[in-house]
Design a protein around this motif. Structure first.
Motif, PDB file in Angstrom:
ATOM      1  N   ALA A 108       0.836  -1.199   0.000  1.00 49.96           N
ATOM      2  CA  ALA A 108       0.000   0.000   0.000  1.00 49.96           C
ATOM      3  C   ALA A 108       0.869   1.246   0.000  1.00 49.96           C
ATOM      4  N   GLY A 109       0.551   2.159  -0.892  1.00 47.88           N
ATOM      5  CA  GLY A 109       1.218   3.459  -0.884  1.00 47.88           C
ATOM      6  C   GLY A 109       2.522   3.514  -1.630  1.00 47.88           C
ATOM      7  N   GLU A 110       3.019   2.375  -2.178  1.00 49.44           N
ATOM      8  CA  GLU A 110       4.271   2.426  -2.928  1.00 49.44           C
ATOM      9  C   GLU A 110       4.006   3.037  -4.299  1.00 49.44           C
ATOM     10  N   VAL A 111       4.786   4.030  -4.661  1.00 47.74           N
ATOM     11  CA  VAL A 111       4.658   4.677  -5.959  1.00 47.74           C
ATOM     12  C   VAL A 111       5.927   4.416  -6.747  1.00 47.74           C
ATOM     13  N   ALA A 112       5.800   3.766  -7.871  1.00 51.43           N
ATOM     14  CA  ALA A 112       6.964   3.430  -8.691  1.00 51.43           C
ATOM     15  C   ALA A 112       6.717   3.918 -10.109  1.00 51.43           C
ATOM     16  N   LEU A 113       6.593   5.222 -10.266  1.00 48.24           N
ATOM     17  CA  LEU A 113       6.202   5.789 -11.540  1.00 48.24           C
ATOM     18  C   LEU A 113       7.365   6.004 -12.490  1.00 48.24           C
ATOM     19  N   ASN A 114       8.566   6.126 -11.972  1.00 46.26           N
ATOM     20  CA  ASN A 114       9.694   6.531 -12.796  1.00 46.26           C
ATOM     21  C   ASN A 114      10.819   5.507 -12.825  1.00 46.26           C
ATOM     22  N   ARG A 115      10.508   4.248 -12.650  1.00 45.22           N
ATOM     23  CA  ARG A 115      11.566   3.242 -12.635  1.00 45.22           C
ATOM     24  C   ARG A 115      11.032   1.889 -13.079  1.00 45.22           C
ATOM     25  N   ASN A 116      11.871   1.135 -13.728  1.00 42.62           N
ATOM     26  CA  ASN A 116      11.634  -0.290 -13.919  1.00 42.62           C
ATOM     27  C   ASN A 116      12.329  -1.044 -12.798  1.00 42.62           C
ATOM     28  N   ILE A 117      11.785  -2.175 -12.457  1.00 49.39           N
ATOM     29  CA  ILE A 117      12.379  -3.014 -11.418  1.00 49.39           C
ATOM     30  C   ILE A 117      12.742  -4.363 -12.025  1.00 49.39           C
ATOM     31  N   ILE A 118      13.986  -4.745 -11.846  1.00 50.18           N
ATOM     32  CA  ILE A 118      14.461  -6.057 -12.290  1.00 50.18           C
ATOM     33  C   ILE A 118      14.720  -6.898 -11.049  1.00 50.18           C
ATOM     34  N   SER A 119      13.998  -7.973 -10.914  1.00 52.35           N
ATOM     35  CA  SER A 119      14.182  -8.852  -9.758  1.00 52.35           C
ATOM     36  C   SER A 119      14.038 -10.297 -10.206  1.00 52.35           C
ATOM     37  N   HIS A 120      14.399 -11.207  -9.340  1.00 50.94           N
ATOM     38  CA  HIS A 120      14.363 -12.631  -9.677  1.00 50.94           C
ATOM     39  C   HIS A 120      14.112 -13.396  -8.382  1.00 50.94           C
ATOM     40  N   GLN A 121      12.881 -13.347  -7.927  1.00 53.59           N
ATOM     41  CA  GLN A 121      12.548 -13.962  -6.649  1.00 53.59           C
ATOM     42  C   GLN A 121      12.151 -15.423  -6.851  1.00 53.59           C
ATOM     43  N   LEU A 122      12.641 -16.254  -5.952  1.00 54.70           N
ATOM     44  CA  LEU A 122      12.406 -17.686  -6.027  1.00 54.70           C
ATOM     45  C   LEU A 122      11.600 -18.159  -4.826  1.00 54.70           C
ATOM     46  N   LEU A 123      10.803 -19.175  -5.051  1.00 53.89           N
ATOM     47  CA  LEU A 123      10.030 -19.798  -3.982  1.00 53.89           C
ATOM     48  C   LEU A 123      10.815 -20.972  -3.398  1.00 53.89           C
ATOM     49  N   THR A 124      10.422 -21.376  -2.197  1.00 56.41           N
ATOM     50  CA  THR A 124      11.016 -22.539  -1.535  1.00 56.41           C
ATOM     51  C   THR A 124       9.911 -23.529  -1.211  1.00 56.41           C
ATOM     52  N   LEU A 125      10.126 -24.793  -1.548  1.00 53.86           N
ATOM     53  CA  LEU A 125       9.140 -25.842  -1.319  1.00 53.86           C
ATOM     54  C   LEU A 125       9.676 -26.832  -0.304  1.00 53.86           C
ATOM     55  N   ALA A 126       8.938 -27.018   0.795  1.00 49.08           N
ATOM     56  CA  ALA A 126       9.346 -27.967   1.835  1.00 49.08           C
ATOM     57  C   ALA A 126       8.135 -28.375   2.646  1.00 49.08           C
ATOM     58  N   ASP A 127       8.050 -29.652   2.966  1.00 47.42           N
ATOM     59  CA  ASP A 127       6.991 -30.169   3.843  1.00 47.42           C
ATOM     60  C   ASP A 127       5.604 -29.751   3.356  1.00 47.42           C
ATOM     61  N   GLU A 128       5.359 -29.917   2.040  1.00 41.58           N
ATOM     62  CA  GLU A 128       4.067 -29.617   1.417  1.00 41.58           C
ATOM     63  C   GLU A 128       3.645 -28.170   1.643  1.00 41.58           C
ATOM     64  N   THR A 129       4.626 -27.299   1.744  1.00 44.10           N
ATOM     65  CA  THR A 129       4.382 -25.870   1.943  1.00 44.10           C
ATOM     66  C   THR A 129       5.268 -25.073   0.998  1.00 44.10           C
ATOM     67  N   VAL A 130       4.704 -24.005   0.436  1.00 45.09           N
ATOM     68  CA  VAL A 130       5.463 -23.082  -0.400  1.00 45.09           C
ATOM     69  C   VAL A 130       5.760 -21.832   0.423  1.00 45.09           C
ATOM     70  N   PHE A 131       7.030 -21.489   0.528  1.00 47.16           N
ATOM     71  CA  PHE A 131       7.447 -20.324   1.303  1.00 47.16           C
ATOM     72  C   PHE A 131       7.909 -19.224   0.344  1.00 47.16           C
ATOM     73  N   TYR A 132       7.492 -17.994   0.640  1.00 46.07           N
ATOM     74  CA  TYR A 132       7.767 -16.874  -0.261  1.00 46.07           C
ATOM     75  C   TYR A 132       8.246 -15.671   0.536  1.00 46.07           C
ATOM     76  N   ALA A 133       9.513 -15.280   0.317  1.00 45.41           N
ATOM     77  CA  ALA A 133      10.033 -14.025   0.851  1.00 45.41           C
ATOM     78  C   ALA A 133       9.838 -12.967  -0.223  1.00 45.41           C
ATOM     79  N   THR A 134       8.890 -12.063  -0.027  1.00 45.73           N
ATOM     80  CA  THR A 134       8.565 -11.073  -1.055  1.00 45.73           C
ATOM     81  C   THR A 134       9.581  -9.950  -1.122  1.00 45.73           C
ATOM     82  N   HIS A 135      10.336  -9.732  -0.035  1.00 49.74           N
ATOM     83  CA  HIS A 135      11.254  -8.599   0.087  1.00 49.74           C
ATOM     84  C   HIS A 135      10.513  -7.268  -0.034  1.00 49.74           C
ATOM     85  N   HIS A 136       9.251  -7.317   0.335  1.00 47.27           N
ATOM     86  CA  HIS A 136       8.408  -6.126   0.368  1.00 47.27           C
ATOM     87  C   HIS A 136       7.540  -6.150   1.631  1.00 47.27           C
TER      88      HIS A 136
END
Length: 372
Positions: A108-136
């Motif tokens: 909420a409230g993030e304004v990204a009007l003047n930039r492109n963002i290059i990222s490469h976030q990966l998920l982790t799978l363990a014990d029938e669970t998907v874990f996600y660090a959004t870094h946000h």
């Protein structure tokens, strides 16, 4: 990144941009592909485009390569307008059929009007669970079968700061070990240990110099690296700096790897071999001085140390193999300066300084104008 699972290769293709600026005029493509590399020499089995997931809002972009398990492929999704939003999507690993697409969080409230963002976030799978660090500002756990959100841990995030240039960040996924999720958000909050079942934070620790990689757990220590190499007690979060120098050439340069009781950690000019539990330096391999090579992302496979540099990949034998090869070549070309020189380098790499000095002296003695 790539994922190889049961003879198939899964990868993200298309533009590296995951968050589009308002001024971005291009129609950026974002796909996930599955290739048969076991029987059909890379033939495409299925391909899915992020544009197929259009729900009437801004364009979705795949964040990184899928994590695959249990017959399913999971990928992180992102879109940047009107607010940055993160989802996790699940495909059938064999057919590419969409099984579910679940929202995780929005900024909420993030304004990204003047930039492109290059990222490469990966998920982790363990014990029938998907874990996600959004870094946000959020770390989430989802049920791997249904996509149901099990828990979300939030923290104060610094991503709302406006910037005028393209933002680029490499992968830094969660690491799961014995029921504990370790996460190092790039946007703040410190290194955290979270109970994988409940989402309860066990401890938090700030690491000087930042964290670029969570390398693994060995001998009761979480091994993390950034500018320095650290060992963190998995029980209480107490951190010990294993290797670190004020000289920029001594800073970390690439991803290290854990093997047996040691961690191999690269800098621009060396690879340190460090005991996982104690932090004792067992050996320093002088890449620049001995081979005129730099560090990079490390992998150990087939008895070789692979160093992936920005422009190429270099393979090194282990010390025993290297020394044996040098000795064999020396026998074939005995009394040559080149043979003595190769033998000297092998002896020096294995720590036999006196033998190396003797071989270097012999190389000088046998050198001729043709060896210049």
């Amino acid at each position: 990144t790539l994922t190889v699972h049961e003879g198939r290769l899964y990868a993200k293709m298309g533009s590296p941009v995951t968050g589009m600026a308002t001024r971005e005029l291009g129609d950026l493509q974002s796909d996930v592909v599955c290739l048969d590399i076991a029987k059909r020499q890379g033939q495409v089995i299925w391909k899915r485009s992020a544009s197929e997931l259009d729900d009437g809002g801004a364009a979705w972009m795949f964040e990184g390569s899928p994590v695959v398990g249990g017959g399913r492929a999971y990928v992180a999704l992102r879109r940047s307008q009107p607010n940055t939003q993160f989802n996790v999507v699940c495909f059938d690993a064999s057919s590419g059929q969409l099984l579910w697409n679940k929202p995780v969080c929005a900024v909420a409230g993030e304004v990204a009007l003047n930039r492109n963002i290059i990222s490469h976030q990966l998920l982790t799978l363990a014990d029938e669970t998907v874990f996600y660090a959004t870094h946000h500002g959020a770390v989430a756990a989802l049920d791997a079968v249904s996509g149901t959100l099990r828990w979300v841990v939030t923290y104060d995030s610094g991503t709302a700061k406006r910037q005028t240039t393209t933002i680029s960040a490499g992968p830094l996924p969660c690491l799961v070990h014995r029921g504990i999720v370790y996460v190092a958000p790039r946007d703040g909050g410190g290194l955290r240990a979270i109970d994988a079942l409940t989402g309860i934070v066990k401890w938090t620790r700030n690491i000087t110099g930042g964290i670029s990689h969570l390398l693994g757990v060995g001998d009761g220590r979480l091994i993390v690296s950034g500018n320095d190499l650290w060992g963190v007690d998995v029980e209480n979060g107490q951190a010990k700096r294993y290797v670190g120098y004020s000289n920029p050439m001594g800073s970390g340069y690439g991803r290290g790897v854990l093997a047996e009781d040691f961690v191999y950690w690269p800098t621009r000019s060396e690879v340190f071999i460090v005991h996982q539990g104690t932090g004792q330096i067992r050996r320093r391999v002088a890449l620049k001085a001995l081979y005129d090579e730099s560090g990079g992302n490390l992998t150990i496979a087939g008895g070789h140390l692979l160093v992936t540099q920005p422009g190429r990949m270099v393979a090194f034998c282990n010390q025993a193999q290297l020394k044996q090869r040098a000795e064999d070549e020396f026998v074939q070309g005995s009394d040559s300066a080149r043979g003595y020189l190769q033998l000297a380098r092998a002896e020096q790499s294995s720590g036999a300084e006196h033998a190396a000095q003797a071989a270097y002296r012999d190389a000088v003695v046998h050198a001729s104008a043709d060896d210049a």
